[in-house]
Structure formats: structure tokens, C-alpha cells
Design an enzyme around this catalytic site. Structure first.
Site, mmCIF file in Angstrom:
data_model
loop_
_atom_site.group_PDB
_atom_site.id
_atom_site.type_symbol
_atom_site.label_atom_id
_atom_site.label_comp_id
_atom_site.label_asym_id
_atom_site.label_seq_id
_atom_site.Cartn_x
_atom_site.Cartn_y
_atom_site.Cartn_z
ATOM 1 N N CYS A 65 -83.411 29.900 33.949
ATOM 2 C CA CYS A 65 -82.396 29.677 32.916
ATOM 3 C C CYS A 65 -83.053 29.686 31.534
ATOM 4 O O CYS A 65 -84.258 29.468 31.409
ATOM 5 C CB CYS A 65 -81.738 28.330 33.160
ATOM 6 S SG CYS A 65 -80.575 27.825 31.889
ATOM 7 N N SER A 67 -82.884 27.410 29.474
ATOM 8 C CA SER A 67 -83.485 26.078 29.271
ATOM 9 C C SER A 67 -84.906 26.038 29.817
ATOM 10 O O SER A 67 -85.791 25.434 29.208
ATOM 11 C CB SER A 67 -82.690 24.985 29.982
ATOM 12 O OG SER A 67 -81.331 25.222 29.915
ATOM 13 N N HIS A 70 -87.075 27.549 27.358
ATOM 14 C CA HIS A 70 -87.262 26.651 26.206
ATOM 15 C C HIS A 70 -88.141 25.436 26.518
ATOM 16 O O HIS A 70 -88.652 24.786 25.620
ATOM 17 C CB HIS A 70 -85.910 26.218 25.637
ATOM 18 C CG HIS A 70 -85.249 27.299 24.842
ATOM 19 N ND1 HIS A 70 -83.912 27.341 24.597
ATOM 20 C CD2 HIS A 70 -85.781 28.404 24.251
ATOM 21 C CE1 HIS A 70 -83.630 28.425 23.878
ATOM 22 N NE2 HIS A 70 -84.752 29.082 23.674
ATOM 23 N N CYS A 130 -67.232 8.636 33.863
ATOM 24 C CA CYS A 130 -67.070 9.137 35.238
ATOM 25 C C CYS A 130 -65.758 8.648 35.843
ATOM 26 O O CYS A 130 -64.984 9.430 36.395
ATOM 27 C CB CYS A 130 -68.220 8.660 36.130
ATOM 28 S SG CYS A 130 -69.702 9.677 36.030
ATOM 29 N N CYS A 138 -71.068 11.730 31.850
ATOM 30 C CA CYS A 138 -71.612 10.528 32.498
ATOM 31 C C CYS A 138 -72.662 9.854 31.608
ATOM 32 O O CYS A 138 -73.524 10.508 31.036
ATOM 33 C CB CYS A 138 -72.250 10.916 33.839
ATOM 34 S SG CYS A 138 -73.124 9.570 34.648
ATOM 35 N N ARG A 242 -78.601 43.865 27.810
ATOM 36 C CA ARG A 242 -77.485 42.953 28.042
ATOM 37 C C ARG A 242 -76.139 43.562 27.657
ATOM 38 O O ARG A 242 -75.117 43.236 28.267
ATOM 39 C CB ARG A 242 -77.745 41.638 27.308
ATOM 40 C CG ARG A 242 -78.890 40.898 27.973
ATOM 41 C CD ARG A 242 -79.215 39.595 27.317
ATOM 42 N NE ARG A 242 -80.068 38.809 28.200
ATOM 43 C CZ ARG A 242 -80.386 37.543 27.987
ATOM 44 N NH1 ARG A 242 -79.915 36.919 26.936
ATOM 45 N NH2 ARG A 242 -81.151 36.893 28.839
#
Ligand SMILES: [Zn+2]
Ligand SMILES: [Zn+2]
Length: 389
Positions: A65, A67, A70, A130, A138, A242
Site C-alpha cells: 500500500c 502507506s 510512506h 463504536c 473507534c 495508471r
């Protein structure tokens, strides 16, 4: 067992004051202000025990991903780029599927041999958000591959309540490996589904939809818009690889904002042309560049139009709210993928062949070469890179 472990040094930046929460939990709320010198390697890690309500998976496919990239990339001071909730060392990998190899004694609905995908947001089910129906908000959130061990590993223990069966995808794809890959793509696809349909309430069939930024979240937004009956889907993306994938998953028009600029045009010009002057019924922000994208969206909002914010960014953006009043416009913020039937709906769409996210996979690596997979992702020349085991 082997796992792809990310380590980093806990060194809060000068001028950054740790919160009480960060000091007590060892979790950084703003990772990019706390973690320095990230390192990634495949290492031996002890296997976790299976609790009564847990299952043990053998991960079979796990996507890399943005993330993850990163976590590994740093700024000039050596701090990691990822700005969110993190606790290291951790085994990364949060977009995954696998085969159940062990079930806890109180698990009722899953069996050894089941093929599953899983949520990455470990919501507690007990805090006020939640209990009020906001699992993605949450207060005691743990995130697989961010604060607890993830799926770039030979084994993963997870609560049964976060798993969703994908057995039927094996029949649909007629190929177990491909079914596991589709399963691993349920997580990012559910992020887009949650934002566009659960949070923003979707659009009417025939609606015009734009998607700014076509990483995996943008691809999913395009495929979902198409499946939901969009009249036209317009995508904006700079990377040629892409752009091609955006067309493949269902975009009718794909533009490069850089090319438009060279012609003295802005996205707003082509959106008004493609929507025959009516504007878009839904704009999806998946670029994480709101200072550039929001003004274009604002100017091209159809009456009753919606802006859906999925891309993450720490910028403030000026908005001309008068426009939202005159156009009865709305902006929706969304994060996460849990709850609201998101995962089961995405699995159904895959099983019905109304979306096929496996088309965006452009590279595959075995777990032994997972570090290489992350390094390739840094070059940003892929759609989705999948690690398989
Ligand atoms: Zn992700
Ligand atoms: Zn909670």
C-alpha cells in the site's frame, strides 16, 4: 515464522510535544513527527498464540500500500513520511487474504480451510463511537500492519470478527491464487465503497462521477462508480501506466492534469465539457491533494452534488461555501472500511464479476523478496504490487 518487520527509532522531532496517549502507549499519533531512520527486513518473529475468539491465517496474498511506502521513505531529516497512527517494530501488510489454519475454541462461523479476507481496522466495539455505529472512528483503534503485526508474514493471528469469507471467489476466478489476490484487494476497495456509498450515500444511476488520483483507491472508486451505474466516469491522473489502468477498470475519460495545463486548460474545463455543462454528481478525492483538487470540484459541482474526501493530506483548503449553498452541495469525510456492509458488498460485487480489481496488479513477488517489492513500489510505476505466499 518469517515476517517483514519495520523498525524505526522513537525520536520526537524538536518542538514536537508527545501527548500523554503517545507516552503511555508507545504509539505515535503523528508518525512522521516521531519515527526516525525506518528499516525494513525479513526476520524471524515468534508466532502469536491463538486466543479463544481468534483465528490463525496463512496469508496467501498481501498488497503493498502507499502507506507501506510512506513508512519506508523519509524526509531530508530522516523522519518517515507516513503521518498516521503507528507503533514499531511491526510486521507490515494490511491488504490481505489467507487460508485459515487454526481456530480458537469460541469461534463459531469460520473453519480450518476457509478462505478469508479481513478488515485492517481493529475496532473495539465498546467505546462510544463504536457503540454508536462508527467503527472507523473507534477511540481505541488498533491497525493491522500499523500498530499490530500484519500479513507480510508466514502466519497472522486475528480476531474472527474481522474476517470475511471469500470461498466463493475461488469458483468465480477458477484459480485459487487469483481469488486470494482479489481477496487482498477487498480492503482498499472497501475504503472507496465506505466513502462513496456508506458515508456519502452514493449517486443515482446515470450520475456523473469524477475521480481525482488513480492509485488503488481511485481505481476502486472508478470500478465501483461504473458498477453502480454512473452515466460517465472521468478520471484525472498524471502517471501514464495508471491512466491506462484507469481506463481498464472503467473510466470513460482519463486526463492528465499536467497535459491539460500545457494546453492552457484546467480539470474544470473538461469536466464541464464531458458533463454537458451540468457538472458532476459525485467528485471523489483520492489524490491527497485538496489544495489543487477541491477548487476544481467546487467549480464543477452539479446541483445536489457531493464531494467525497478519501485522500489524506495535512493541508487546509479555502472553500467558497456560497457555492455549496447555491448548488445544495455537500462534502463528506471518510476513513476506513469497517461496518455498514462494506466488505460483504464488495465481495458480492467481485463474485458477480461486476468489478474485477485483479486487473490493477502489475507485479508479483514472493515473501522472500518482499523488501524488493516495497522498493519497487517507491518507483511508482505500478498499479498494485502483490506479495504472494
Ligand atoms: Zn492501505
Ligand atoms: Zn471502539
Amino acid at each position: 515464522m518469517k515476517g517483514l518487520v519495520l523498525e524505526a527509532d522513537w525520536k520526537p522531532r524538536e518542538g514536537y510535544t508527545l501527548t500523554e496517549f503517545e507516552r503511555v502507549t508507545g504509539k505515535a499519533v503523528t508518525g512522521s513527527s516521531v519515527w526516525k531512520n525506518p528499516r525494513l527486513r525479513l526476520r524471524d518473529v515468534p508466532e502469536a498464540p491463538v486466543g479463544p475468539r481468534d483465528v490463525r491465517l496463512r496469508p496467501r496474498a498481501c498488497g503493498i500500500c502507499g502507506s507501506d511506502v510512506h513508512f519506508y521513505e523519509t524526509d531530508p531529516d530522516g523522519y518517515m513520511l507516513y503521518p498516521g497512527l503507528t507503533k514499531f517494530p511491526v510486521i507490515i501488510g494490511h491488504e490481505f487474504s489467507g487460508e485459515i489454519v487454526e481456530v480458537g475454541k469460541e469461534v463459531r462461523d469460520l473453519r480450518v480451510g476457509d478462505m478469508v479476507t479481513a478488515e485492517e481496522m481493529i475496532w473495539c466495539g465498546e467505546c462510544t463511537p463504536c457503540r454508536n455505529g462508527y467503527p472507523n472512528q473507534c477511540l481505541r483503534l488498533e491497525e493491522i500492519g500499523f500498530t499490530t503485526h500484519g500479513a507480510q508474514a508466514e502466519s497472522l493471528v486475528i480476531g474472527a470478527k474481522y474476517c470475511w469469507k471469500i470461498n466463493e471467489l475461488a469458483d468465480v476466478y477458477g484459480d485459487v491464487d487469483r481469488a486470494y489476490e482479489a481477496g487482498a484487494l477487498c480492503e482498499p476497495t472497501s475504503v472507496s465503497y465506505n466513502a462513496m456509498f456508506s458515508r456519502a450515500g452514493g449517486f443515482k444511476p446515470g450520475g456523473y462521477v469524477t475521480v481525482f488520483g488513480t492509485g488503488p483507491i481511485g481505481f476502486a472508486a472508478i470500478a465501483l462508480a461504473r458498477a453502480a451505474g454512473a452515466g460517465r466516469v472521468v478520471a484525472f491522473e498524471v502517471s501514464p501506466v495508471r491512466q491506462e489502468l484507469a481506463r481498464k477498470v472503467g473510466a470513460d475519460f482519463v486526463y492528465s492534469p499536467a497535459d491539460l495545463e500545457r494546453q492552457g486548460l484546467r480539470p474544470r474545463d473538461v469536466i464541464m465539457e464531458v458533463t454537458r455543462g451540468e457538472g458532476a454528481d459525485m467528485h471523489v478525492e483520492a489524490a491527497g491533494a485538496p489544495p489543487r483538487t477541491i477548487p476544481e470540484m467546487e467549480e464543477t459541482l452539479a446541483v445536489g452534488g457531493k464531494i467525497v474526501m478519501i485522500g489524506r493530506a495535512s493541508d487546509r483548503v479555502p472553500m467558497y461555501l456560497e457555492h455549496f449553498q447555491t448548488h445544495a452541495g455537500q462534502v463528506f469525510g471518510a476513513q476506513g472500511h469497517s461496518g455498514y456492509g462494506n466488505f460483504p458488498s464488495v465481495i458480492r460485487l467481485m463474485a458477480a464479476r461486476r468489478i474485477d480489481m485483479t486487473q490493477i496488479i502489475t507485479s508479483r513477488f514472493p515473501l522472500d523478496r518482499a523488501v524488493e517489492a516495497v522498493q519497487k513500489a517507491i518507483r511508482r510505476e505500478d498499479g498494485k504490487i502483490m506479495v504472494r505466499s
